[in-house]
Design an enzyme around this catalytic site. Structure first.
Site, short mmCIF file in Angstrom:
data_model
loop_
_atom_site.label_atom_id
_atom_site.label_comp_id
_atom_site.label_asym_id
_atom_site.label_seq_id
_atom_site.Cartn_x
_atom_site.Cartn_y
_atom_site.Cartn_z
N ASP A 22 1.37 41.39 38.12
CA ASP A 22 0.18 40.78 38.84
C ASP A 22 -0.97 41.80 38.98
O ASP A 22 -2.09 41.74 39.21
CB ASP A 22 0.55 40.06 39.93
CG ASP A 22 1.26 40.81 40.90
OD1 ASP A 22 1.18 42.01 41.05
OD2 ASP A 22 2.02 40.20 41.93
N HIS A 42 7.78 46.24 33.83
CA HIS A 42 7.78 44.92 33.08
C HIS A 42 6.31 44.67 32.52
O HIS A 42 5.93 43.70 32.07
CB HIS A 42 8.20 43.79 33.69
CG HIS A 42 9.65 43.94 34.11
ND1 HIS A 42 10.34 43.00 34.98
CD2 HIS A 42 10.54 44.71 33.64
CE1 HIS A 42 11.53 43.44 34.81
NE2 HIS A 42 11.87 44.28 34.27
N ASN A 74 6.39 43.53 38.93
CA ASN A 74 5.40 42.55 38.87
C ASN A 74 4.40 43.00 37.79
O ASN A 74 4.09 43.96 37.38
CB ASN A 74 4.94 42.55 40.38
CG ASN A 74 5.66 41.94 41.31
OD1 ASN A 74 6.99 41.32 41.02
ND2 ASN A 74 5.34 42.12 42.57
N PRO A 96 3.68 32.36 43.07
CA PRO A 96 5.23 32.07 43.28
C PRO A 96 5.97 33.04 42.64
O PRO A 96 5.69 33.69 41.58
CB PRO A 96 5.26 30.83 42.49
CG PRO A 96 3.86 30.41 42.34
CD PRO A 96 3.05 31.43 42.37
N ASP A 97 7.33 33.38 43.11
CA ASP A 97 8.38 34.03 42.47
C ASP A 97 8.98 33.31 41.35
O ASP A 97 8.50 32.36 40.91
CB ASP A 97 9.34 34.83 43.56
CG ASP A 97 9.95 33.58 44.18
OD1 ASP A 97 10.00 32.73 43.71
OD2 ASP A 97 10.85 34.31 45.15
N PHE A 98 10.06 33.91 40.83
CA PHE A 98 10.79 33.04 39.75
C PHE A 98 11.86 32.13 40.26
O PHE A 98 12.03 31.05 40.10
CB PHE A 98 11.45 33.92 38.74
CG PHE A 98 10.79 34.17 37.66
CD1 PHE A 98 9.46 33.95 37.38
CD2 PHE A 98 11.08 35.32 36.84
CE1 PHE A 98 8.63 34.27 36.39
CE2 PHE A 98 10.48 35.97 35.66
CZ PHE A 98 8.83 35.37 35.26
N ARG A 99 12.62 32.74 40.95
CA ARG A 99 13.97 32.00 41.36
C ARG A 99 13.97 31.50 42.84
O ARG A 99 15.12 30.92 42.99
CB ARG A 99 15.09 33.23 41.49
CG ARG A 99 15.32 33.73 40.15
CD ARG A 99 16.25 34.62 39.80
NE ARG A 99 16.49 35.02 38.48
CZ ARG A 99 15.57 35.91 37.71
NH1 ARG A 99 14.79 36.42 38.36
NH2 ARG A 99 15.93 36.18 36.36
#
Ligand code: CNA
Length: 333
Positions: free
Chosen positions: A165, A182, A163, A89-92
């Site tokens: 991941d 990040h 990302n 899932p993304d954040f927003r």
């Protein structure tokens, strides 16, 4: 001062004056169109003739520029939207994003989970999220492999990803072509004594819902992902040379809400086409578009598959995905 250095300085003044007002040029929402000649495409993209502000670019034009090698220094800015097709899932995104799922936790506001002060107070919501992202839990998808194909063809100058991941690496893109702006879960460090923590111990604790502790000083161990307010990795500063020398910018699956990453999209030269592929138009591509922006809205896998088809790479993509999927399955055995 050398040209690249002047551009780099300009790149740092991300909100400098002199940009066109929003009403002067609208984003180009891709759709049906009559094809125009390649020379017209190159001319409109790089301003070699005519009134380039009036020339619209569409996804097909971008494909033609890439095919003709008029664009061969492609910089990509990627966000969580490139990994939702892998199941992360993304954040927003409303409903499916991580921020929507936070009501189970006592969190004052969603971003707090990624703030150091809250983390030191209560690291559990962060580790509960991290658990899902342990290395090997997810596979790259068609979007990652499209970026890998860009690299294989010698067209990828650099992929800047927000990302954490690790799916860009998992798709076979070498570290030298990546800026993991990040950070990543590939390593972890004690927040007290600064000692690196071995991966196995860290993940064993996270998987058992324990807060990982340093073997030396019992301080909380944090993966080397960048929290709000923390410094970005040194490699991020490659943007000072990459963006001013790029000849195409692809912006994929990001809400462009996190700075300083988001403002990089302003750092390419104004003659360079920017292609946003996302569910919705975001930030400056929506409210301060440039005349050569292409905005391709909708599901990212569909948009990428469309671009791949326009490039004539569909068969190559299929082969690559099959080959890499077989490799990853072999590693699992
Ligand atoms: P975000 O703010 O959640 O935005 C994601 C964007 O992608 C939104 O605009 C969505 O509409 C769009 N999107 C999602 N799925 C699709 C799809 N299938 N097709 C088209 N568009 C889609 O995430 P950002 O990356 O912009 O925000 C930066 C944060 C998110 C970084 O600090 C990341 O570390 C963090 N994050 C990373 C991951 C990951 O590593 N996979 C997951 C969740 C969050």
């Amino acid at each position: 001062m050398a040209l690249w250095a002047r551009r780099a300085v300009r790149a740092l003044r991300l909100w400098g004056p002199g940009r066109e007002p929003a009403w002067a040029c609208r984003p180009r929402i891709a759709g049906g169109r009559t094809p125009i000649s390649f020379s017209a495409v190159v001319s409109s993209a790089f301003g070699n003739g005519g009134d380039r502000k009036k020339e619209k670019l569409f996804l097909q034009d971008i494909a033609e520029l890439i095919r003709a090698r008029a664009c061969q220094r492609v910089v990509v800015m990627a966000g969580a939207g490139i990994s939702t097709a892998s199941g992360i899932p993304d954040f927003r995104s409303p409903g499916s994003g991580f921020y929507s799922a936070l009501q189970h936790w006592d969190v004052p506001y969603p971003e707090a989970v990624f703030e150091l002060s809250f983390f030191f107070d209560n690291p559990r919501p962060f580790f509960s999220w991290a658990k899902n992202l342990r290395p090997g839990n997810f596979r790259p998808n068609a979007i990652h492999y499209f970026l890998r194909l860009l690299h294989d063809k010698g067209l990828l100058l650099r992929l800047y990803t927000q990302n954490i991941d690790g799916l860009e690496r998992a798709s076979g893109i070498p570290g030298s072509k990546l800026v993991e702006a990040h950070g990543s879960f590939a390593s972890a460090t004690c927040t007290v004594c600064g000692k690196p923590s071995p991966g196995e111990g860290f993940w064993a604790a996270v998987m058992e819902d324990r807060v990982p502790r340093c073997a030396a000083c019992t301080g909380v161990v944090k993966p080397d992902v960048v929290f709000f307010g923390e410094a970005l990795p040194e490699r991020f500063f490659l943007h000072m040379v990459d963006f001013p020398t790029a000849d195409l910018l692809l912006i994929l699956g990001t809400s462009l809400k996190v700075e300083p990453f988001a403002s990089l999209c302003e750092a390419v030269r104004s003659s360079v086409p920017r292609v946003l592929m996302n569910r919705e138009a975001v930030e400056s591509c929506a409210w301060r578009p440039r005349s050569r922006d292409v905005v391709q809205l909708g599901d990212l896998v569909d948009s990428v598959e469309r671009l791949v088809a326009l490039l004539g790479w569909t068969e190559e993509m299929k082969d690559l995905v099959q080959r890499e999927a077989a490799k990853l399955s072999g590693q699992d055995r």
